[in-house]
Write a protein that holds these residues in place. Structure first.
Motif, PDB file in Angstrom:
ATOM      1  N   LYS A  74     -87.315  -3.190  22.962  1.00 19.86           N
ATOM      2  CA  LYS A  74     -87.589  -4.621  22.922  1.00 19.86           C
ATOM      3  C   LYS A  74     -86.464  -5.372  22.214  1.00 19.86           C
ATOM      4  CE  LYS A  74     -92.581  -3.839  22.901  1.00 19.86           C
ATOM      5  NZ  LYS A  74     -93.840  -3.968  22.130  1.00 19.86           N
ATOM      6  N   LEU A  75     -85.930  -4.787  21.146  1.00 20.30           N
ATOM      7  CA  LEU A  75     -84.861  -5.443  20.398  1.00 20.30           C
ATOM      8  C   LEU A  75     -83.588  -5.556  21.216  1.00 20.30           C
ATOM      9  CD1 LEU A  75     -85.260  -3.770  16.891  1.00 20.30           C
ATOM     10  CD2 LEU A  75     -85.883  -6.087  17.523  1.00 20.30           C
ATOM     11  N   PHE A  76     -83.322  -4.558  22.048  1.00 20.46           N
ATOM     12  CA  PHE A  76     -82.083  -4.526  22.813  1.00 20.46           C
ATOM     13  C   PHE A  76     -82.299  -4.931  24.266  1.00 20.46           C
ATOM     14  CE2 PHE A  76     -81.027  -1.571  19.338  1.00 20.46           C
ATOM     15  CZ  PHE A  76     -79.854  -2.143  18.912  1.00 20.46           C
ATOM     16  N   ASP A  77     -83.144  -5.912  24.491  1.00 26.84           N
ATOM     17  CA  ASP A  77     -83.358  -6.385  25.844  1.00 26.84           C
ATOM     18  C   ASP A  77     -82.083  -7.011  26.404  1.00 26.84           C
ATOM     19  OD1 ASP A  77     -85.123  -7.018  28.126  1.00 26.84           O
ATOM     20  OD2 ASP A  77     -84.762  -9.091  27.530  1.00 26.84           O
ATOM     21  N   ASP A  78     -81.307  -7.673  25.529  1.00 28.72           N
ATOM     22  CA  ASP A  78     -80.027  -8.255  25.914  1.00 28.72           C
ATOM     23  C   ASP A  78     -78.887  -7.367  25.436  1.00 28.72           C
ATOM     24  OD1 ASP A  78     -81.083 -10.557  27.143  1.00 28.72           O
ATOM     25  OD2 ASP A  78     -81.277 -11.564  25.209  1.00 28.72           O
ATOM     26  N   PRO A  79     -77.758  -7.368  26.146  1.00 28.08           N
ATOM     27  CA  PRO A  79     -76.625  -6.546  25.718  1.00 28.08           C
ATOM     28  C   PRO A  79     -75.952  -7.091  24.470  1.00 28.08           C
ATOM     29  CG  PRO A  79     -76.023  -7.871  27.627  1.00 28.08           C
ATOM     30  CD  PRO A  79     -77.492  -8.066  27.421  1.00 28.08           C
ATOM     31  N   VAL A  80     -75.276  -6.220  23.747  1.00 30.24           N
ATOM     32  CA  VAL A  80     -74.521  -6.592  22.551  1.00 30.24           C
ATOM     33  C   VAL A  80     -73.074  -6.163  22.754  1.00 30.24           C
ATOM     34  CG1 VAL A  80     -74.208  -6.185  20.085  1.00 30.24           C
ATOM     35  CG2 VAL A  80     -76.513  -6.444  21.024  1.00 30.24           C
ATOM     36  N   ALA A  81     -72.132  -7.065  22.442  1.00 25.99           N
ATOM     37  CA  ALA A  81     -70.709  -6.752  22.541  1.00 25.99           C
ATOM     38  C   ALA A  81     -70.180  -6.359  21.177  1.00 25.99           C
ATOM     39  CB  ALA A  81     -69.933  -7.957  23.072  1.00 25.99           C
ATOM     40  N   LEU A  82     -69.432  -5.264  21.135  1.00 23.86           N
ATOM     41  CA  LEU A  82     -68.758  -4.814  19.923  1.00 23.86           C
ATOM     42  C   LEU A  82     -67.262  -4.881  20.190  1.00 23.86           C
ATOM     43  CD1 LEU A  82     -70.961  -1.658  19.281  1.00 23.86           C
ATOM     44  CD2 LEU A  82     -71.245  -3.911  18.243  1.00 23.86           C
ATOM     45  N   LEU A  83     -66.534  -5.640  19.373  1.00 16.49           N
ATOM     46  CA  LEU A  83     -65.109  -5.854  19.578  1.00 16.49           C
ATOM     47  C   LEU A  83     -64.340  -5.327  18.374  1.00 16.49           C
ATOM     48  CD1 LEU A  83     -63.520  -7.319  21.911  1.00 16.49           C
ATOM     49  CD2 LEU A  83     -63.298  -9.247  20.353  1.00 16.49           C
ATOM     50  N   PHE A  84     -63.322  -4.503  18.631  1.00 11.73           N
ATOM     51  CA  PHE A  84     -62.527  -3.897  17.571  1.00 11.73           C
ATOM     52  C   PHE A  84     -61.065  -4.241  17.789  1.00 11.73           C
ATOM     53  CE2 PHE A  84     -66.279  -1.351  18.289  1.00 11.73           C
ATOM     54  CZ  PHE A  84     -66.757  -1.080  17.011  1.00 11.73           C
ATOM     55  N   GLY A  85     -60.457  -4.928  16.817  1.00  9.73           N
ATOM     56  CA  GLY A  85     -59.050  -5.277  16.949  1.00  9.73           C
ATOM     57  C   GLY A  85     -58.503  -5.935  15.707  1.00  9.73           C
ATOM     58  N   ALA A  86     -57.224  -5.679  15.399  1.00 11.44           N
ATOM     59  CA  ALA A  86     -56.512  -6.284  14.264  1.00 11.44           C
ATOM     60  C   ALA A  86     -57.260  -6.070  12.948  1.00 11.44           C
ATOM     61  CB  ALA A  86     -56.295  -7.775  14.513  1.00 11.44           C
ATOM     62  N   GLY A  87     -57.862  -4.896  12.806  1.00 11.34           N
ATOM     63  CA  GLY A  87     -58.563  -4.578  11.573  1.00 11.34           C
ATOM     64  C   GLY A  87     -59.885  -5.290  11.395  1.00 11.34           C
ATOM     65  N   LYS A  88     -60.358  -5.962  12.434  1.00 12.29           N
ATOM     66  CA  LYS A  88     -61.622  -6.703  12.351  1.00 12.29           C
ATOM     67  C   LYS A  88     -62.617  -6.138  13.355  1.00 12.29           C
ATOM     68  CE  LYS A  88     -59.329 -10.936  10.854  1.00 12.29           C
ATOM     69  NZ  LYS A  88     -58.004 -10.289  10.769  1.00 12.29           N
TER      70      LYS A  88
END
Length: 262
Positions: free
Chosen positions: A154-168
């Protein structure tokens, strides 16, 4: 080809556009509001050669009739107008980027931004789309209505984007209605979508070196709300945005494609 021309050979691929929020921001910055249609008009002048001979009677009521014989030569001109209409909604993402950039409102270094700033985060993109496999959650951990699998689906009904770059590191929850790739992202890429991606959005949480331990003290002893609040905090710690991530409410997710993409 000149270098200045080569710089313009890339276009953008948008895989996430929050159309409603994009339109709202454009309307606040552009006094003309949001463009929904675009029309172009062109006019072409044309000439037709005339070579006409006539003969016969000509008369006007109450005026004596006479003979008519004449030759008409020359040209007659006219204009042909062509109108073309276009759906202008697709230029809204580029329009927003241009308006924000012109006003200096985009932070390209999130470390210099604050809560509520509009930031452009860039890096490697991973999509956590557990809603597509929610029926299989019970195989991982927990069964039944009270199991972790039932809650997580139920919590993950929508997708989540994880972005990794420039140490952030960035956590960005997408609304499924604005997510363009759908199931094809998992079938084609798995969790990592190749290329360098950018997410434009509003910073909703800055990274924390230590977890916040806010206490709900404003309720009487024995009240259930503090317990529920702590439970929600546990869900966040276990399955939500990690403490050392930026949280960004997304407006756009895109990458450059074409000759100079990279």
């Amino acid at each position: 080809m000149a270098h200045s021309e080569e710089k313009n050979l890339s276009v953008y691929e948008f895989i996430y556009v929050d159309w409603r929020r994009v339109a709202s921001l454009i309307a606040q910055m552009d006094p003309n509001g949001v463009m929904t249609a675009l029309e172009t008009s062109s006019t072409r002048d044309k000439a037709v050669s005339l070579d006409v001979e006539t003969a016969g009677e000509a008369g006007i009521p109450l005026v004596k009739k006479g003979s008519l014989g004449a030759a008409l030569q020359g040209q007659a001109g006219y204009a042909a107008s062509v109108n073309k209409s276009f759906d202008a909604s697709d230029i809204a993402p580029q329009t927003l980027l241009s308006l924000l950039d012109h006003r200096g409102m985009i932070f390209r270094d999130a470390s210099k931004a604050t809560f509520g700033s509009i930031a452009l985060m860039r890096g490697n993109l991973h999509i956590l789309d557990l809603g597509l496999i929610s029926e299989s959650w019970h195989q991982f951990e927990g069964e039944g209505e009270q199991g972790f699998g039932a809650v997580a689906s139920k919590l993950f009904d929508d997708p989540v984007a994880l972005l990794f770059g420039a140490g952030k590191k960035t956590w960005s929850p997408f609304k499924r209605e604005y997510w363009q790739l759908g199931a094809s992202s998992i079938l084609t890429h798995g969790h990592h979508i190749s290329g360098k991606w950018s997410i434009l959005g509003v910073i909703s949480k800055m990274p924390e070196t230590k977890p916040s331990n806010s206490k709900a003290n404003s309720f009487p002893d024995g009240h259930r709300i503090p317990t529920m609040l702590e439970g929600m905090n546990e869900i966040k710690q276990e399955t939500g945005c990690p403490d050392d991530f930026y949280a960004v409410t997304p407006l756009l997710c895109f990458r450059a494609i074409g000759v100079n993409a990279g």
